[in-house]
Write a protein that holds these residues in place. Structure first.
Motif, PDB file in Angstrom:
ATOM      1  N   LEU A  16      48.351  48.671  43.603  1.00  0.00           N
ATOM      2  CA  LEU A  16      46.896  48.691  43.413  1.00  0.00           C
ATOM      3  C   LEU A  16      46.322  47.281  43.540  1.00  0.00           C
ATOM      4  N   GLY A  17      47.019  46.304  42.964  1.00  0.00           N
ATOM      5  CA  GLY A  17      46.592  44.917  43.106  1.00  0.00           C
ATOM      6  C   GLY A  17      46.620  44.463  44.548  1.00  0.00           C
ATOM      7  N   PHE A  18      47.657  44.866  45.284  1.00  0.00           N
ATOM      8  CA  PHE A  18      47.755  44.495  46.692  1.00  0.00           C
ATOM      9  C   PHE A  18      46.644  45.132  47.512  1.00  0.00           C
ATOM     10  N   ILE A  19      46.332  46.380  47.234  1.00  0.00           N
ATOM     11  CA  ILE A  19      45.266  47.066  47.965  1.00  0.00           C
ATOM     12  C   ILE A  19      43.928  46.365  47.740  1.00  0.00           C
ATOM     13  N   LEU A  20      43.639  46.002  46.499  1.00  0.00           N
ATOM     14  CA  LEU A  20      42.389  45.284  46.219  1.00  0.00           C
ATOM     15  C   LEU A  20      42.383  43.913  46.890  1.00  0.00           C
ATOM     16  N   VAL A  67      47.013  34.885  42.068  1.00  0.00           N
ATOM     17  CA  VAL A  67      46.809  33.512  42.551  1.00  0.00           C
ATOM     18  C   VAL A  67      46.253  33.529  43.973  1.00  0.00           C
ATOM     19  N   SER A  68      46.771  34.395  44.815  1.00  0.00           N
ATOM     20  CA  SER A  68      46.273  34.503  46.184  1.00  0.00           C
ATOM     21  C   SER A  68      44.825  34.967  46.216  1.00  0.00           C
ATOM     22  N   ALA A  69      44.489  35.933  45.372  1.00  0.00           N
ATOM     23  CA  ALA A  69      43.103  36.418  45.296  1.00  0.00           C
ATOM     24  C   ALA A  69      42.170  35.313  44.813  1.00  0.00           C
ATOM     25  N   LEU A  70      42.640  34.491  43.889  1.00  0.00           N
ATOM     26  CA  LEU A  70      41.822  33.364  43.435  1.00  0.00           C
ATOM     27  C   LEU A  70      41.595  32.363  44.563  1.00  0.00           C
ATOM     28  N   GLY A  71      42.601  32.172  45.406  1.00  0.00           N
ATOM     29  CA  GLY A  71      42.441  31.295  46.572  1.00  0.00           C
ATOM     30  C   GLY A  71      41.410  31.832  47.549  1.00  0.00           C
ATOM     31  N   VAL A  72      41.475  33.124  47.818  1.00  0.00           N
ATOM     32  CA  VAL A  72      40.478  33.740  48.698  1.00  0.00           C
ATOM     33  C   VAL A  72      39.105  33.674  48.045  1.00  0.00           C
ATOM     34  N   GLY A  73      39.059  33.854  46.733  1.00  0.00           N
ATOM     35  CA  GLY A  73      37.800  33.740  46.004  1.00  0.00           C
ATOM     36  C   GLY A  73      37.217  32.342  46.094  1.00  0.00           C
ATOM     37  N   ALA A  74      38.077  31.324  46.069  1.00  0.00           N
ATOM     38  CA  ALA A  74      37.601  29.943  46.204  1.00  0.00           C
ATOM     39  C   ALA A  74      36.977  29.710  47.580  1.00  0.00           C
ATOM     40  N   ALA A 100      56.055  38.262  38.496  1.00  0.00           N
ATOM     41  CA  ALA A 100      55.976  37.308  39.605  1.00  0.00           C
ATOM     42  C   ALA A 100      55.118  37.836  40.754  1.00  0.00           C
ATOM     43  N   TYR A 101      55.377  39.038  41.206  1.00  0.00           N
ATOM     44  CA  TYR A 101      54.641  39.579  42.353  1.00  0.00           C
ATOM     45  C   TYR A 101      53.166  39.777  42.008  1.00  0.00           C
ATOM     46  N   LEU A 102      52.901  40.356  40.859  1.00  0.00           N
ATOM     47  CA  LEU A 102      51.524  40.572  40.429  1.00  0.00           C
ATOM     48  C   LEU A 102      50.812  39.233  40.233  1.00  0.00           C
ATOM     49  N   GLY A 103      51.527  38.266  39.675  1.00  0.00           N
ATOM     50  CA  GLY A 103      50.962  36.927  39.514  1.00  0.00           C
ATOM     51  C   GLY A 103      50.650  36.267  40.841  1.00  0.00           C
ATOM     52  N   ALA A 104      51.536  36.442  41.817  1.00  0.00           N
ATOM     53  CA  ALA A 104      51.296  35.887  43.150  1.00  0.00           C
ATOM     54  C   ALA A 104      50.065  36.517  43.797  1.00  0.00           C
ATOM     55  N   LEU A 105      49.875  37.801  43.572  1.00  0.00           N
ATOM     56  CA  LEU A 105      48.679  38.466  44.094  1.00  0.00           C
ATOM     57  C   LEU A 105      47.411  37.907  43.455  1.00  0.00           C
TER      58      LEU A 105
END
Length: 111
Positions: A80-84, A11-18, A4-9
């Motif tokens: 690591l995902g959060f840092i990126l 999805v959030s990164a994809l939003g910022v990417g959009a 869940a947490y990694l998935g949320a990261l």
């Protein structure tokens, strides 16, 4: 084990990417420079994390939302995902703010 947490990261990164794709702020404006900036920021944040883990300030807590995979002791893969994500999000926010402030300055000078 939960993703869940990694998935949320992700999805959030994809939003910022959009946002980045739409306004060509960082990665989709100058990929080489953006990757370098994200990598440098991520390395600094990782060094801070590792220093805090070494001094005992950061410890791995139990959470039902995390995968349970640790890259190093007390350093979960989600960190690591959060840092990126934090590095990329900060870069997009900074370049977006620069663009807005630059447009305001040009409009003020034109008036």
């Amino acid at each position: 084990m939960s993703l869940a947490y990694l998935g949320a990261l992700v999805v959030s990164a994809l939003g910022v990417g959009a946002i980045d794709v739409r306004w060509r702020l960082a990665l989709f404006r100058d990929p080489r420079r953006a990757i370098g900036a994200v990598a440098l920021t991520a390395l600094v944040l990782l060094a801070i994390d590792l220093a805090c883990i070494a001094t005992g300030n950061f410890r791995l807590g139990a959470s039902p939302w995390m995968t349970g995979f640790e890259v190093l002791p007390h350093l979960p893969i989600e960190e690591l995902g959060f840092i990126l994500f934090l590095s990329y999000c900060s870069l997009v926010a900074l370049t977006g703010a620069e663009r807005i402030l630059g447009a305001r300055r040009r409009a003020r000078e034109a008036a």
